[in-house]
Scaffold this motif. Structure first.
Motif, PDB file in Angstrom:
ATOM      1  N   GLU A  77       0.843  -1.191   0.000  1.00  0.00           N
ATOM      2  CA  GLU A  77       0.000   0.000   0.000  1.00  0.00           C
ATOM      3  C   GLU A  77       0.883   1.248   0.000  1.00  0.00           C
ATOM      4  OE1 GLU A  77      -2.797   2.361   3.155  1.00  0.00           O
ATOM      5  OE2 GLU A  77      -3.477   0.326   2.615  1.00  0.00           O
ATOM      6  N   ILE A  78       0.671   2.102  -1.010  1.00  0.00           N
ATOM      7  CA  ILE A  78       1.298   3.413  -1.035  1.00  0.00           C
ATOM      8  C   ILE A  78       0.219   4.418  -0.653  1.00  0.00           C
ATOM      9  CG2 ILE A  78       2.447   5.148  -2.462  1.00  0.00           C
ATOM     10  CD1 ILE A  78       3.585   2.895  -4.146  1.00  0.00           C
ATOM     11  N   ARG A 113      -1.467  -1.132  -4.114  1.00  0.00           N
ATOM     12  CA  ARG A 113      -2.680  -0.343  -3.948  1.00  0.00           C
ATOM     13  C   ARG A 113      -2.286   1.082  -3.595  1.00  0.00           C
ATOM     14  NH1 ARG A 113      -4.298  -1.304   0.656  1.00  0.00           N
ATOM     15  NH2 ARG A 113      -6.204  -0.102   0.398  1.00  0.00           N
ATOM     16  N   MET A 114      -3.013   2.047  -4.158  1.00  0.00           N
ATOM     17  CA  MET A 114      -2.761   3.436  -3.760  1.00  0.00           C
ATOM     18  C   MET A 114      -4.002   4.278  -3.954  1.00  0.00           C
ATOM     19  SD  MET A 114      -0.142   4.619  -6.786  1.00  0.00           S
ATOM     20  CE  MET A 114       0.562   3.075  -7.351  1.00  0.00           C
ATOM     21  N   ALA A 115      -4.146   5.277  -3.092  1.00  0.00           N
ATOM     22  CA  ALA A 115      -5.250   6.222  -3.206  1.00  0.00           C
ATOM     23  C   ALA A 115      -4.928   7.236  -4.300  1.00  0.00           C
ATOM     24  CB  ALA A 115      -5.477   6.932  -1.880  1.00  0.00           C
ATOM     25  N   ILE A 167      -3.505  -0.937  -8.385  1.00  0.00           N
ATOM     26  CA  ILE A 167      -4.919  -0.648  -8.157  1.00  0.00           C
ATOM     27  C   ILE A 167      -5.037   0.769  -7.597  1.00  0.00           C
ATOM     28  CG2 ILE A 167      -7.025  -1.327  -6.969  1.00  0.00           C
ATOM     29  CD1 ILE A 167      -5.960  -4.149  -6.763  1.00  0.00           C
ATOM     30  N   PHE A 168      -5.754   1.622  -8.313  1.00  0.00           N
ATOM     31  CA  PHE A 168      -5.939   3.013  -7.910  1.00  0.00           C
ATOM     32  C   PHE A 168      -7.340   3.177  -7.328  1.00  0.00           C
ATOM     33  CE2 PHE A 168      -2.456   3.196 -10.840  1.00  0.00           C
ATOM     34  CZ  PHE A 168      -1.667   4.249 -10.395  1.00  0.00           C
ATOM     35  N   GLU A 169      -7.406   3.471  -6.021  1.00  0.00           N
ATOM     36  CA  GLU A 169      -8.673   3.628  -5.307  1.00  0.00           C
ATOM     37  C   GLU A 169      -8.930   5.116  -5.090  1.00  0.00           C
ATOM     38  OE1 GLU A 169      -7.465  -0.422  -2.837  1.00  0.00           O
ATOM     39  OE2 GLU A 169      -7.823   1.452  -1.762  1.00  0.00           O
ATOM     40  N   HIS A 170     -10.023   5.622  -5.635  1.00  0.00           N
ATOM     41  CA  HIS A 170     -10.272   7.064  -5.548  1.00  0.00           C
ATOM     42  C   HIS A 170     -10.700   7.448  -4.138  1.00  0.00           C
ATOM     43  CE1 HIS A 170     -11.600  11.103  -6.431  1.00  0.00           C
ATOM     44  NE2 HIS A 170     -11.050  10.991  -7.626  1.00  0.00           N
TER      45      HIS A 170
END
Length: 323
Positions: A77-78, A113-115, A167-170
């Motif tokens: 996770e970034i 994964r990153m926001a 994976i880009f999670e908004h």
């Protein structure tokens, strides 16, 4: 279920079902994650599976790559995608390239994964939408879940991929809620999905622009304009088949992308449509992107800089000729 809880459940399932899987990143353990996605997982799985890391993206992303090569299935996770720039060498020159440079001898089954995105007044340094940058890189798969269902099930498919998946999670979607179909246990991470069928115009989008596009389509339908909303959700590889089929049928297209217009994923899609479907179009391709400025902190200025539902509605009206 919220989008946040869907992400947490996906991680929990991965940790439960595969002892080779572990999570690592800044503040993922004791703090529970910057956006509370990993809250409670440290108590459940312990520090060997939920690993807090130093503030050193290049180090812990590199460690994740090494673990993946050695046979583990790490989830890295970034905290936000702007911090991923500190690990760009590891992502581009190592994770994305090792399978090719080793002649297929080594796989890198790594999930990062990153926001991403703006809309929470986090100002210019923490409101980037860089997923289009990473979609430029061969060797990566780039996902942008825009629904609770995709947030819940994309991780499983990503971990099954032998190559690195981002994976880009908004950030705005974490509080979004929806009911999950219990019959759905996985999603295809190689294809786009039509979220609303239509006949008059195709609206291609992803992430937090998806609910805006769906809201615009609802308004347009009351005016007799049926907009088809296509959730790209996989930015690399792009699903040309679904995109082309939709635009061929509606003959008009709007691309909504929270990234900046110059060099964006919207530019790539527009180029592909121009190359392959030019004579199928009845109107110019239109793009709605973030303004070409660092994202402002002020609420009203931030909203003005981002793609909004009103812009989608006005653009669709102009293309269909009912303005």
């Amino acid at each position: 279920m919220t989008y946040r809880e869907a992400c947490r459940q996906a991680i929990r399932d991965a940790l439960t079902n595969d002892p080779r899987t572990f999570l690592m990143g800044e503040d993922v353990g004791l703090y529970g994650g910057c956006y509370a996605v990993t809250k409670g997982l440290l108590d459940e799985f312990g520090p060997s599976r939920i690993r807090d890391t130093p503030l050193a993206e290049s180090a812990f992303v590199g460690a994740g790559i090494g673990a993946a090569i050695a046979g583990m299935h790490p989830i890295v996770e970034i905290m936000t995608c702007n911090f991923s720039l500190l690990a760009l060498d590891q992502i581009l020159n190592n994770a994305a390239s090792i399978a090719h440079m080793s002649g297929g001898q080594f796989a890198v089954p790594l999930v990062i994964r990153m926001a991403t995105g703006a809309g929470r007044q986090l100002a210019a340094q923490h409101s980037h939408s860089l997923e289009g940058w990473y979609a430029h890189i061969p060797g990566l798969k780039v996902l942008a879940p825009g629904t609770v269902e995709d947030a819940r099930h994309m991780l499983r498919s990503a971990l099954a991929d032998p190559n690195p998946v981002l994976i880009f999670e908004h950030i705005v979607l974490y509080n979004a809620e929806d009911e999950l179909d219990p019959a759905v246990e996985s999603v295809d991470i190689g294809s786009a999905k039509i979220r609303r069928p239509g006949r008059d115009i195709s609206v291609l989008t992803y992430g937090n622009s998806l609910p805006k596009a769906l809201a615009a389509a609802e308004t347009l339908a009351k005016e007799g304009i049926e907009a088809e909303v296509v959730d790209l959700r996989v930015l690399r590889p792009l699903d040309n088949a679904t995109i082309f089929e939709s635009v061929t049928r509606t003959r008009r297209c709007i691309i909504v992308d929270e990234g900046w217009k110059s060099g964006s994923i919207s530019a790539e899609i527009a180029a592909r449509l121009s190359e392959d479907l030019f004579f199928e179009l009845d109107a110019p391709i239109r793009r709605i992107c973030s303004s070409e400025v660092p994202i402002p902190y002020s609420r009203h200025m931030e909203e003005a800089a981002l793609p909004q539902t009103s812009a989608i509605i006005e653009t669709a009206r102009s293309l269909v000729g009912r303005r």
